[in-house]
Each structure stands twice: as structure tokens, then as C-alpha cells.
Scaffold this active site. Structure first.
Site, PDB file in Angstrom:
ATOM      1  N   ASP A  23     -10.337  -3.884  -5.373  1.00  0.00           N
ATOM      2  CA  ASP A  23      -9.612  -2.956  -4.495  1.00  0.00           C
ATOM      3  C   ASP A  23     -10.140  -1.541  -4.700  1.00  0.00           C
ATOM      4  O   ASP A  23     -10.009  -0.969  -5.788  1.00  0.00           O
ATOM      5  CB  ASP A  23      -8.107  -3.031  -4.824  1.00  0.00           C
TER       6      ASP A  23
ATOM      7  N   SER B 133       0.839  -1.202   0.000  1.00  0.00           N
ATOM      8  CA  SER B 133       0.000   0.000   0.000  1.00  0.00           C
ATOM      9  C   SER B 133       0.880   1.261   0.000  1.00  0.00           C
ATOM     10  O   SER B 133       1.628   1.454  -0.955  1.00  0.00           O
ATOM     11  CB  SER B 133      -0.947  -0.082   1.195  1.00  0.00           C
TER      12      SER B 133
ATOM     13  N   HIS C 227      -8.379  -4.455  -0.862  1.00  0.00           N
ATOM     14  CA  HIS C 227      -7.041  -3.881  -0.634  1.00  0.00           C
ATOM     15  C   HIS C 227      -6.203  -4.755   0.320  1.00  0.00           C
ATOM     16  O   HIS C 227      -5.009  -4.521   0.469  1.00  0.00           O
ATOM     17  CB  HIS C 227      -7.217  -2.472  -0.059  1.00  0.00           C
TER      18      HIS C 227
HETATM   19  C1  MLT Z   1      -1.449   6.002  -0.170  1.00  0.00           C
HETATM   20  O1  MLT Z   1      -1.840   7.014   0.372  1.00  0.00           O
HETATM   21  O2  MLT Z   1      -0.258   5.730  -0.318  1.00  0.00           O
HETATM   22  C2  MLT Z   1      -2.478   5.070  -0.664  1.00  0.00           C
HETATM   23  O3  MLT Z   1      -3.724   5.677  -0.611  1.00  0.00           O
HETATM   24  C3  MLT Z   1      -2.481   3.804   0.090  1.00  0.00           C
HETATM   25  C4  MLT Z   1      -2.739   4.038   1.538  1.00  0.00           C
HETATM   26  O4  MLT Z   1      -3.878   4.166   1.938  1.00  0.00           O
HETATM   27  O5  MLT Z   1      -1.775   4.082   2.275  1.00  0.00           O
END
Ligand code: MLT
Length: 205
Positions: free
Chosen positions: A152, A102, A183
């Protein structure tokens, strides 16, 4: 940067750079390193940015909307830190494979987007396109595993395909693994990443 380093038994194996998701710590992905390459040394880093107390690797303005100036700054900070850590702990700076989930996958993607030779390869679990409209460095033959979910809500399948296309356009060897999930990171995705890593790096490790 706050981090932990664990020396692995197999000095020929790539060092794994672990990059957690939003709200995580440098301990979160240690089980992934074990699953993927138990003999590898591990450099696991905590993101330097806090969002309401949650560590991240760069700021965002809203869900899925990145603070691009901060992303560029933090990518350089991490890039420099890997070299510092390599000198301090005695691992090969040019033999580092990232495993990110992520937000951690997004900064790993940003390393690939900004610096030639930053990573020997990457396992990106549920990444987004870190930045658009920049020329990518040459990534010829760099193996990249992308784990994605058909449902996702954060990284849409279209964005996964876009990222894969951008990396391939720069010469990377991309394998996308789909889970019929969202996700979350599942055991079967980790297993697929481990199998992929074995195919890419086992002969050299
Ligand atoms: C991010 O902000 O990098 C993406 O949205 C993934 C997350 O939620 O961390």
C-alpha cells in the site's frame, strides 16, 4: 451531516457506522454492511469537506499530510452527530461499530484516538495514524480490525504497525489482516473483516 439510516432487523446487533473513502458517498460501503452484519442498523455518513468536489471527512494539506486542526474539529463534529442520530433514530449510542475505508478509516481511528467510548469496535480498511503525540483514551478490550496491504503506497506497513501499537498501548484488542496488495479493498479483506466481526460480536447480536 448528509447521511442515510437503515433500521436493521436485529435490534441486538451493533449499529454500523459507515465511513467512505475520499470521493465516495454514503452509499459506497452499504455492501460491506451487508457482508459484515446484515441484521444491523446502518448509519452511513458523507464527509463534510470537499476536495476539488470530492467528499472527505477532514481536510488534508497534501497526500498523507493532514490538516490536524480540521481533523480535530471534524472528529468532534462526527462524534456529536452520532449522538444526535442515535436520539433521532432510536439506536443505542453505546453500541456502534465503525466500518471505514481509507479517509473514512482515518476519521474512525481519530474517534478512537479522541473519545473514550466513541465506538464499541472498529473495522479499519487501510487506515493511517490519524494524529501523533496525543494521549489516547482508555480502549481496554475494544476490538479493532485493521485491513492493510503489504504494497500500500498510502498506508505503509510500518505505519500500519505503528497504528496497531498505539491502539494496543491504550488497551485495544487489535487484529491486523494483511493482503499482498495495495490500497484497494478486496473481497477477501471484506470476508476477513466479516469473519472477525462474527467472532467479536455474534454472541451479543
Ligand atoms: C487521507 O487523506 O485520509 C488518506 O490519504 C487516505 C485518502 O487518500 O483518503
Amino acid at each position: 451531516m448528509i447521511h442515510l439510516f437503515e433500521q436493521g432487523a436485529d435490534r441486538g446487533a451493533p449499529t454500523l457506522l459507515l465511513l467512505h473513502g475520499t470521493g465516495g458517498t454514503e452509499r459506497d460501503l452499504l455492501p460491506l454492511a451487508q457482508a459484515v452484519s446484515p441484521g444491523s442498523s446502518v448509519l452511513s455518513v458523507r464527509g463534510n469537506v470537499l476536495e476539488r468536489g470530492m467528499p472527505r471527512f477532514f481536510r488534508r494539506l497534501a497526500e498523507g499530510v493532514f490538516d490536524e486542526a480540521d481533523l480535530v474539529f471534524r472528529t468532534k463534529e462526527l462524534y456529536d452527530f452520532i449522538a444526535e442520530a442515535a436520539a433521532r433514530y432510536g439506536f443505542d449510542r453505546n453500541h456502534v461499530v465503525a466500518i471505514g475505508y481509507s479517509n473514512g478509516a482515518n476519521i474512525a481511528g481519530s474517534l478512537l484516538f479522541h473519545y473514550k467510548g466513541a465506538l464499541k469496535g472498529a473495522i479499519l480498511h487501510h487506515p493511517m495514524v490519524p494524529l501523533r503525540g496525543i494521549p489516547l483514551p482508555e480502549l481496554t478490550g475494544t476490538p479493532v480490525f485493521i485491513g492493510a496491504g503489504t504494497n500500500d503506497p498510502i498506508c505503509s506497513p510500518q505505519e500500519t504497525e505503528e497504528l496497531s501499537g498505539l491502539l494496543q498501548g491504550a488497551g485495544a484488542k487489535v487484529d491486523v489482516h494483511w493482503e499482498h496488495r495495495g490500497h484497494q479493498l478486496t473481497g477477501s479483506e471484506v470476508q476477513a473483516a466479516a469473519d472477525w466481526f462474527g467472532r467479536q460480536f455474534a454472541a451479543k447480536g
